[in-house]
Design an enzyme around this catalytic site. Structure first.
Site, PDB file in Angstrom:
ATOM      1  N   HIS A  17      -5.331   7.280   0.567  1.00 38.21           N
ATOM      2  CA  HIS A  17      -3.927   6.984   0.837  1.00 38.21           C
ATOM      3  C   HIS A  17      -3.040   6.933  -0.397  1.00 38.21           C
ATOM      4  O   HIS A  17      -1.900   7.386  -0.361  1.00 38.21           O
ATOM      5  CB  HIS A  17      -3.846   5.642   1.571  1.00 38.21           C
ATOM      6  CG  HIS A  17      -2.469   5.224   1.972  1.00 38.21           C
ATOM      7  ND1 HIS A  17      -1.675   5.987   2.806  1.00 38.21           N
ATOM      8  CD2 HIS A  17      -1.731   4.122   1.655  1.00 38.21           C
ATOM      9  CE1 HIS A  17      -0.514   5.380   2.999  1.00 38.21           C
ATOM     10  NE2 HIS A  17      -0.517   4.251   2.303  1.00 38.21           N
ATOM     11  N   GLY A  40       5.549   1.439   6.997  1.00 39.88           N
ATOM     12  CA  GLY A  40       5.706  -0.017   7.028  1.00 39.88           C
ATOM     13  C   GLY A  40       6.994  -0.543   6.451  1.00 39.88           C
ATOM     14  O   GLY A  40       7.723  -1.284   7.097  1.00 39.88           O
ATOM     15  N   HIS A  65      -6.432   3.804   2.852  1.00 39.43           N
ATOM     16  CA  HIS A  65      -5.765   3.026   3.888  1.00 39.43           C
ATOM     17  C   HIS A  65      -6.779   2.748   4.995  1.00 39.43           C
ATOM     18  O   HIS A  65      -7.474   3.660   5.449  1.00 39.43           O
ATOM     19  CB  HIS A  65      -4.556   3.772   4.451  1.00 39.43           C
ATOM     20  CG  HIS A  65      -3.627   2.885   5.211  1.00 39.43           C
ATOM     21  ND1 HIS A  65      -3.936   2.376   6.458  1.00 39.43           N
ATOM     22  CD2 HIS A  65      -2.410   2.376   4.897  1.00 39.43           C
ATOM     23  CE1 HIS A  65      -2.943   1.607   6.874  1.00 39.43           C
ATOM     24  NE2 HIS A  65      -2.008   1.597   5.942  1.00 39.43           N
ATOM     25  N   ARG A  97      -3.313  -1.524  -5.171  1.00 35.06           N
ATOM     26  CA  ARG A  97      -1.888  -1.611  -4.842  1.00 35.06           C
ATOM     27  C   ARG A  97      -1.663  -2.538  -3.653  1.00 35.06           C
ATOM     28  O   ARG A  97      -2.274  -2.372  -2.606  1.00 35.06           O
ATOM     29  CB  ARG A  97      -1.352  -0.223  -4.511  1.00 35.06           C
ATOM     30  CG  ARG A  97       0.111  -0.220  -4.092  1.00 35.06           C
ATOM     31  CD  ARG A  97       0.570   1.186  -3.746  1.00 35.06           C
ATOM     32  NE  ARG A  97       0.035   1.628  -2.472  1.00 35.06           N
ATOM     33  CZ  ARG A  97       0.679   1.541  -1.314  1.00 35.06           C
ATOM     34  NH1 ARG A  97       1.884   1.004  -1.266  1.00 35.06           N
ATOM     35  NH2 ARG A  97       0.146   1.994  -0.212  1.00 35.06           N
ATOM     36  N   GLU A 118       2.727  -8.146   5.520  1.00 36.97           N
ATOM     37  CA  GLU A 118       1.598  -7.233   5.386  1.00 36.97           C
ATOM     38  C   GLU A 118       0.536  -7.864   4.501  1.00 36.97           C
ATOM     39  O   GLU A 118       0.763  -8.912   3.876  1.00 36.97           O
ATOM     40  CB  GLU A 118       2.065  -5.883   4.817  1.00 36.97           C
ATOM     41  CG  GLU A 118       2.997  -5.134   5.764  1.00 36.97           C
ATOM     42  CD  GLU A 118       3.438  -3.783   5.257  1.00 36.97           C
ATOM     43  OE1 GLU A 118       4.021  -3.025   6.046  1.00 36.97           O
ATOM     44  OE2 GLU A 118       3.202  -3.475   4.071  1.00 36.97           O
ATOM     45  N   ARG A 126      -5.980  -4.270   1.187  1.00 36.35           N
ATOM     46  CA  ARG A 126      -6.504  -3.046   1.777  1.00 36.35           C
ATOM     47  C   ARG A 126      -7.910  -2.692   1.320  1.00 36.35           C
ATOM     48  O   ARG A 126      -8.691  -2.129   2.097  1.00 36.35           O
ATOM     49  CB  ARG A 126      -5.558  -1.889   1.457  1.00 36.35           C
ATOM     50  CG  ARG A 126      -4.249  -1.963   2.222  1.00 36.35           C
ATOM     51  CD  ARG A 126      -3.305  -0.865   1.803  1.00 36.35           C
ATOM     52  NE  ARG A 126      -2.077  -0.924   2.598  1.00 36.35           N
ATOM     53  CZ  ARG A 126      -1.027  -0.147   2.388  1.00 36.35           C
ATOM     54  NH1 ARG A 126      -1.040   0.726   1.397  1.00 36.35           N
ATOM     55  NH2 ARG A 126       0.046  -0.242   3.146  1.00 36.35           N
TER      56      ARG A 126
END
Length: 531
Positions: free
Chosen positions: A344, A49, A237, A379, A121, A283
């Site tokens: 992830h 990304g 993820h 995160r 994002e 996420r």
């Protein structure tokens, strides 16, 4: 016969953190960068990304800080967030000066004042993701590696696997390292040792990470006496490609930033039912929603669909994903992409200060293996590359101010393997490897319970005892070292999860679904949990 090396600084890891640190250190230092492979085997190289940075006039450092604090669910350390975000523009400028070719906007005249194309994002209130198409990590890693190869003072040494640190009188003096090609353990003596070895997502059965993400730095730091924190927060993820032949291929969050929808098998969108931000929710929320829907329906996967966007736009902005999916018969300009969550990112790690210093003098940790306080309980997308580079600079500055002379110090002893033999029982490693990753996925995954965690801890204890006995009797190998480290980190993750009696961010437990009013970090101290 083993070899004794001497350097000013030894760095474990060849991703963005390790390479940036090597390049930031004074040119007269003799530096060794040890790694299992080259930069292409690092998580940096796999990052698609981009990197979060405050680059637009409508954006601000305060907005980026607040977004990060919000995503971190009350556990971010504001000082770490402010330190990281405030250095984002100069970090981008430094990378660009080295030759990283970030994408520019196409809708304005770039001849007067070049302006980056910024993606959006999940969790970000502004477009602030600077990127190089959809292989930003690869673009950064290749430039850093090229620059490191050109430096006369940097030795890039692949095929090396960290075994254990050498600590005398409370100070790190070096590290024992397996040279896989020569089948021997060498001693690397140094004035400073820096762990930049990445995370531990390989502890789970399904992961988006490269094979080397086995928690080595976290485990060897713990064995050397360093505290670890918040290892219960493992980020899954939401969207990894679901295909029997597509090993660990991540579908970047930037697709959702450009309007991709998550769909059930029947074509129905479901994210608006879980969060008002829908596909752009953080996420942890997206991953839990997908996990919930898959379990509710008994579905093998859900689908990500960007086919409503212009095909030329999709191919231009996501060429890597387009080509990779095409290899499996999926044309993302026309077809839905089957996706599942996968481990992830390791949000916790070795406790460090603002200079990357650990509890052991002379030992530093940067990047995913460290715990700076930036990420909190979750995160935020694209903050990790920024953290790697900002703390690499901070650690380099601090190391350069130290006296690294060891001329008057007694050298550590060489590695002793006189009491061990070659193994004829490697089946033990492969069996324990699979068992470990399976029970971590089943019991310490996206949704947890006390019963599952206690089951996992019992199995981790048994595996640790068996692995330690094996380690004591046989020569070390890469597989044995990774298994030993993963089992240790698995236990630390489980113990952290048991300690947290609430649901916050990436840690969600059915037994404690509510938030505690006064959140604190989960800190484990060596000596309290030794076998």
């Amino acid at each position: 016969m083993s070899t004794h090396y001497r350097h000013d600084v030894v760095i474990i890891g060849r991703g963005a953190a390790g390479l940036a640190l090597a390049l930031r250190l004074p040119a007269h230092y003799r530096i060794a960068v040890l790694s299992k492979g080259d930069v292409k085997q690092s998580s940096t190289y796999w990052a698609q990304g981009g990197m979060a940075a405050v680059l637009h006039a409508r954006d601000s450092v305060d907005a980026h800080v607040e977004d990060t604090l919000r995503a971190g669910a009350g556990l971010c350390h504001r000082d770490a967030v402010e330190l990281t975000v405030s250095h984002s523009r100069e970090t981008v400028d430094w990378l660009a000066s080295l030759g990283v070719d970030f994408d520019l906007r196409e809708d304005i005249d770039q001849t007067q004042s070049p302006e980056y194309h910024l993606a959006q994002e999940g969790g970000h209130s502004h477009r602030r993701i600077v990127h190089a198409a959809d292989r930003t990590g690869g673009a950064i890693g290749e430039v850093l590696e090229q620059r490191a190869r050109q430096a006369d003072n940097i030795d890039l040494l692949p095929g090396r696997i960290a075994v254990d640190l050498v600590v005398n009188d409370g100070r790190c003096k070096g590290i024992y390292v397996l040279d896989e090609q020569k089948d021997r353990v060498d001693l690397f003596e140094a004035g400073a040792v820096v762990l930049a070895s990445g995370g531990a997502s390989k502890v789970y059965l399904y992961t988006s990470n490269p094979d080397g993400a086995s928690g080595d730095g976290i485990a060897i730091a713990w064995r050397a006496g360093c505290r670890v924190a918040n290892l219960e927060f493992n980020q899954f993820h939401p969207t990894c490609l679901y295909h029997p032949e597509a090993k660990s291929f991540l579908i970047t969050e930037a697709l959702r930033g450009e309007g991709a929808h998550l769909l059930l098998p029947n074509g129905e969108r479901f994210m608006p039912r879980f969060d008002e931000r829908a596909e752009l929710a953080p996420r942890d929320i997206v991953a839990r929603a997908i996990d919930h829907e898959m379990k509710r329906l008994g579905a093998d996967c859900v689908y990500l669909d960007i086919s409503h966007r212009d095909p030329g736009f999709v191919r231009q902005h996501f060429p890597t994903i387009y080509e990779r999916c095409l290899e499996f018969g999926i044309d993302i300009t026309q077809d839905r992409i089957p996706v599942v969550p996968a481990a992830h990112y390791t949000c916790g790690g070795i406790m460090v200060d603002s200079h990357g210093r650990s509890d052991v003098e002379g030992l530093y940790a940067i990047g995913e293996c460290s715990f700076t306080g930036l990420h909190g309980a979750n995160r935020m997308a694209s903050n990790s590359l920024l953290e790697c580079l900002v703390y690499a600079q901070a650690a380099a500055r601090h190391i350069s101010e130290q006296d690294l002379s060891s001329s008057n110090a007694k050298s550590p002893p060489p590695w002793d393997e006189s009491q061990v033999t070659n193994s004829d029982e490697d089946v033990v490693i492969s069996h324990n490897w699979h068992e470990l990753r399976r029970f971590m996925w089943d019991y310490v995954g996206i949704v947890r319970t006390d019963k599952r965690l206690q089951r996992a801890l019992r199995r981790a204890d048994l595996l640790q005892a068996e692995i330690n006995e094996y380690y004591s009797n046989y020569k070390v190998t890469n597989d044995l070292l990774e298994l030993r480290n993963l089992a240790m980190v698995a236990e630390l993750m489980i113990r952290c999860a048991i300690e947290r009696r609430e649901s916050r961010g990436l840690h969600y437990t059915l037994d404690y679904p509510e938030l505690n009013p006064d959140p604190v970090d989960t800190i484990l101290i060596p000596g309290n949990y030794w076998h």
